[in-house]
Design a protein around this motif. Structure first.
Motif, mmCIF file in Angstrom:
data_model
loop_
_atom_site.group_PDB
_atom_site.id
_atom_site.type_symbol
_atom_site.label_atom_id
_atom_site.label_comp_id
_atom_site.label_asym_id
_atom_site.label_seq_id
_atom_site.Cartn_x
_atom_site.Cartn_y
_atom_site.Cartn_z
ATOM 1 N N GLY A 203 -2.576 -5.858 6.899
ATOM 2 C CA GLY A 203 -3.239 -5.711 5.616
ATOM 3 C C GLY A 203 -3.950 -6.963 5.131
ATOM 4 O O GLY A 203 -4.392 -7.008 4.014
ATOM 5 N N ALA B 75 -8.157 3.708 -1.047
ATOM 6 C CA ALA B 75 -8.180 2.323 -1.529
ATOM 7 C C ALA B 75 -7.894 2.304 -3.024
ATOM 8 O O ALA B 75 -8.350 3.169 -3.775
ATOM 9 C CB ALA B 75 -9.545 1.696 -1.236
ATOM 10 N N LYS C 210 -3.404 -5.351 1.246
ATOM 11 C CA LYS C 210 -3.476 -3.894 1.125
ATOM 12 C C LYS C 210 -2.240 -3.300 0.480
ATOM 13 O O LYS C 210 -2.231 -2.149 0.083
ATOM 14 C CB LYS C 210 -3.643 -3.266 2.517
ATOM 15 C CG LYS C 210 -5.017 -3.427 3.129
ATOM 16 C CD LYS C 210 -5.084 -2.639 4.435
ATOM 17 C CE LYS C 210 -6.467 -2.714 5.056
ATOM 18 N NZ LYS C 210 -6.547 -1.925 6.301
#
Length: 661
Positions: free
Chosen positions: A112, A257, A558
């Motif tokens: 991430g 996202a 992330k």
């Protein structure tokens, strides 16, 4: 005559020189069972296959080829990016060498934040290094950056140093080939179980639509190749033994996202079939790693299916009076293939047979439930057929439980008033929590699942019953209430015991994660071991493990902000170390210490300690020692005349214990 400490240690051979430090791959060779399966070399080969599959999962490989050679070695070839073979910037050693000789070296830690892999099965960083440690020889070729690099190992050490040469015309431009010769010293048999290997490779092809997976056996001169363009659906349809009751339910869902709860790309793909008879097929995977023991992602699928089917049944008023649905009623005739993608999966053990990540339950359920609800409302007739199957299963379960209850219902004592009982009468499902204090008892009552979980709060520390005669036990109110709630009379080891009155399949001790809580655990274990030994022998007694800390971690890369729970200081350190790896310093992590169970909300207590899918529950057994050794230990710890022995124990080991009082 006294003997000095120096003379004593010298005589036993226990001195500074006796401490041995295992280096490199030596820990693996000393205790291979801690790192892999030792019945066959399948798992160490699987580690290499998983690396190739991770390249395909990341979109860099389209072909995986596995060969069992005539000399007993196995090679795995892929057309991925090739393992880097330049010098590591910090270690100043070839990366290709580090990957196979260091237990904690790999490209799958930094997820991430621009790392090599967003999603992978690799987690611990000990994968192919274990393969190398348990191989008599291992050879690696990496095609990358216009060159071919080659290195060979023997018994885990470099046997042929790294060499590099330019690619020749016609040679593949990228990819990795690993050939391994398993060492017979570490395995019950060096023969690969070909049926299991075939199943593993076929499943990789299923989970990687469009990727070609090939298995060649030089001994039998046979080659098999798989490519499933239809993915999970094709696989389940080809494997099911019985005709599905309704069309297959398939779907997938992945977090976008900016999702508040999950990292971008986390989610699952699934296909489910309901059959009225025949054997079931149940397979689950996390980032392409098979999880034969299931885990929290399986629990999420079960939860999502149950909530959606129950919602449909309630909406259409299909449930007969007196019938109560449970998750196992929906799951009983379900076959499925589940493929979850989890950014930072936490497995149980190095061989990764079970997923432990708590958030995976919520992740999978959050995608499965709305998808199935929508499908059922679009296909009402199919939904009603499924509802009939589920209701029949629930009715059969309830009838079976009623028969058992009728056999054992004679002479039931009046249950204690402070017992908050459960609704179910199914012994195999029911659980009783013996909870320290009324405050914690209140949280447990609100947080529990009232269908099968009962709560009995205990006021303070119960009587030390080690030397109490059975006829005097009931003079203590707490002991009396426990015995009556359980439904079994006190007895001694060796007595003929009637367990037909037992009301709960699991009796769980739930106390604070501190010194007082540990003392209450010991007092209750003393009661069960001395006066209810048959319950321990039959596997009915457990210790629940609530967390001592909660760590609130801000968003990193992330990964969204999250809450983590630690049982002790060791787990707290591991969580903070992992956060530091993700770029979150310790000072940005908010650490909360639970002073007791009463401080936990009902929701927190459910998530961490009561929920069967996410809790940690330890079964109480005699362990490696025999009953006589256990009796001697209890005598020393709980006997009234053993104060001197206890003092000696404290003087000898007290300085080695870090007590939080």
């Amino acid at each position: 005559m006294s003997v000095s400490a120096t003379e004593s240690t010298a005589s036993t051979g226990y001195a500074e020189s006796a401490i041995r430090v295992l280096k490199g791959l030596e820990p693996v060779r000393q205790r291979p069972g801690m790192y892999t399966r030792t019945d066959s070399p399948l798992h160490i080969v699987q580690e290499v296959i998983d690396n190739a599959a991770d390249e395909a999962l990341a979109g860099h490989a389209r072909r995986i080829r596995v060969t069992r050679h005539a000399d007993g070695s196995v090679s795995v070839e892929d057309d991925g990016r090739g393992i880097p073979h330049g010098l590591h910037p910090e270690e100043q050693a070839p990366v290709l060498e580090l990957v196979f000789t260091r237990l904690h070296a790999g490209g799958k830690f930094d997820k991430g934040k621009g790392g090599a892999y967003s999603f992978s099965g690799g987690l611990h960083g000990v994968g192919v290094s274990v393969t190398n440690a348990l191989a008599s020889r291992l050879e690696v070729e990496s095609h990358r950056d216009g060159h071919v690099a080659r290195i060979a190992f023997a018994d885990g050490e470099v046997a042929e140093p790294l060499t590099r040469r330019p690619l020749q015309p016609g040679e593949r431009r990228q990819g990795t080939t690993v050939r391994v010769w398993p060492d017979a010293r570490y395995f019950d048999s060096v023969e690969l179980p070909m049926a299991e290997l075939t199943h593993l490779l076929r499943s990789k092809a299923v989970l990687l639509p469009g990727v070609t997976v090939t298995l060649t056996d030089e001994k039998t001169r046979q080659t098999q190749s798989w490519q499933f363009k239809g993915g999970l659906r094709d696989y389940l349809q080809q494997t099911l033994a019985a005709e599905p009751l309704i069309p297959l339910f398939e779907g997938e869902g992945y977090a976008p996202a900016g999702d508040d709860s999950f990292a971008e790309g986390e989610g699952a793909a699934w296909v489910v079939a309901f059959t009225e008879d025949g054997p079931l097929l149940r397979e689950s995977y996390v980032n392409l790693i098979p999880t034969p023991a299931g885990g929290t992602h399986d629990s999420g699928l079960r939860e999502g299916l149950f909530q959606a089917v129950r919602s449909f049944i309630e909406l259409h008023a299909l449930l007969p009076k007196g019938v109560k649905l449970l998750p196992e009623d929906v799951f009983a005739r379900a076959s499925y293939v589940l493929s979850a993608k989890v950014l930072d999966p936490q497995f149980q053990g190095q061989i990764k047979e079970r997923l432990n990540s708590r958030d995976a339950l919520r992740l999978v359920a959050s995608f499965v439930r709305p998808a199935l609800e929508l499908w059922l409302h679009q296909h009402v007739e199919h939904g009603k057929r499924l509802a009939e199957l589920v209701i029949r299963t629930a009715q059969s379960r309830q009838k079976a439980a009623q028969k058992v209850e009728k056999r054992k219902s004679s002479g039931v004592a009046v249950l204690p008033g402070k017992l908050t009982d459960c609704e179910s009468r199914d012994l195999a499902r029911n659980e009783l929590f013996l909870v320290e204090g009324d405050s914690a008892g209140g949280s447990a009552k609100m947080g529990r699942d009232k269908t099968f979980q009962a709560v009995l709060p205990l006021r303070g520390k119960i009587l030390n019953t080690w030397e109490v005669e059975p006829q005097r036990l009931f003079a203590n109110q707490e002991v009396h209430d426990i015995a009556v709630a359980i439904g079994v009379d006190p007895h001694r080891r060796g007595d003929a015991v009637d367990l037909s009155g037992l009301r709960y399949g699991k009796i769980c001790i739930l106390s604070d994660a501190d010194v007082d809580g540990a003392h209450i655990q010991v007092l209750l274990l003393t009661l069960f071991f001395r006066h209810f030994p048959a319950l321990i022998e039959a596997g009915h007694v457990f210790v629940a493990r609530p967390p001592l800390y909660r760590v609130d971690v801000p968003a990193r890369g992330k990964k969204p902000a999250g809450k983590f729970y630690a049982l002790d200081d060791g787990e707290l350190t591991a969580i903070l170390d992992k956060c530091a790896q993700d770029g979150v310093p310790r000072e940005k992590c908010q650490i909360s210490r639970f002073k007791g169970l009463g401080e936990m909300s009902a929701e927190q207590l459910w998530d961490t300690t009561l929920n069967p899918d996410t809790r940690r529950l330890l079964p109480v057994t005699l362990g490696d020692g025999d009953a006589a050794a256990t009796v001697r230990c209890f005598d020393q710890l709980m006997g009234k005349g053993e104060a001197a022995a206890r003092r000696e124990l404290l003087e000898r080991y007290g300085d080695a214990v870090d007590v939080d009082v």
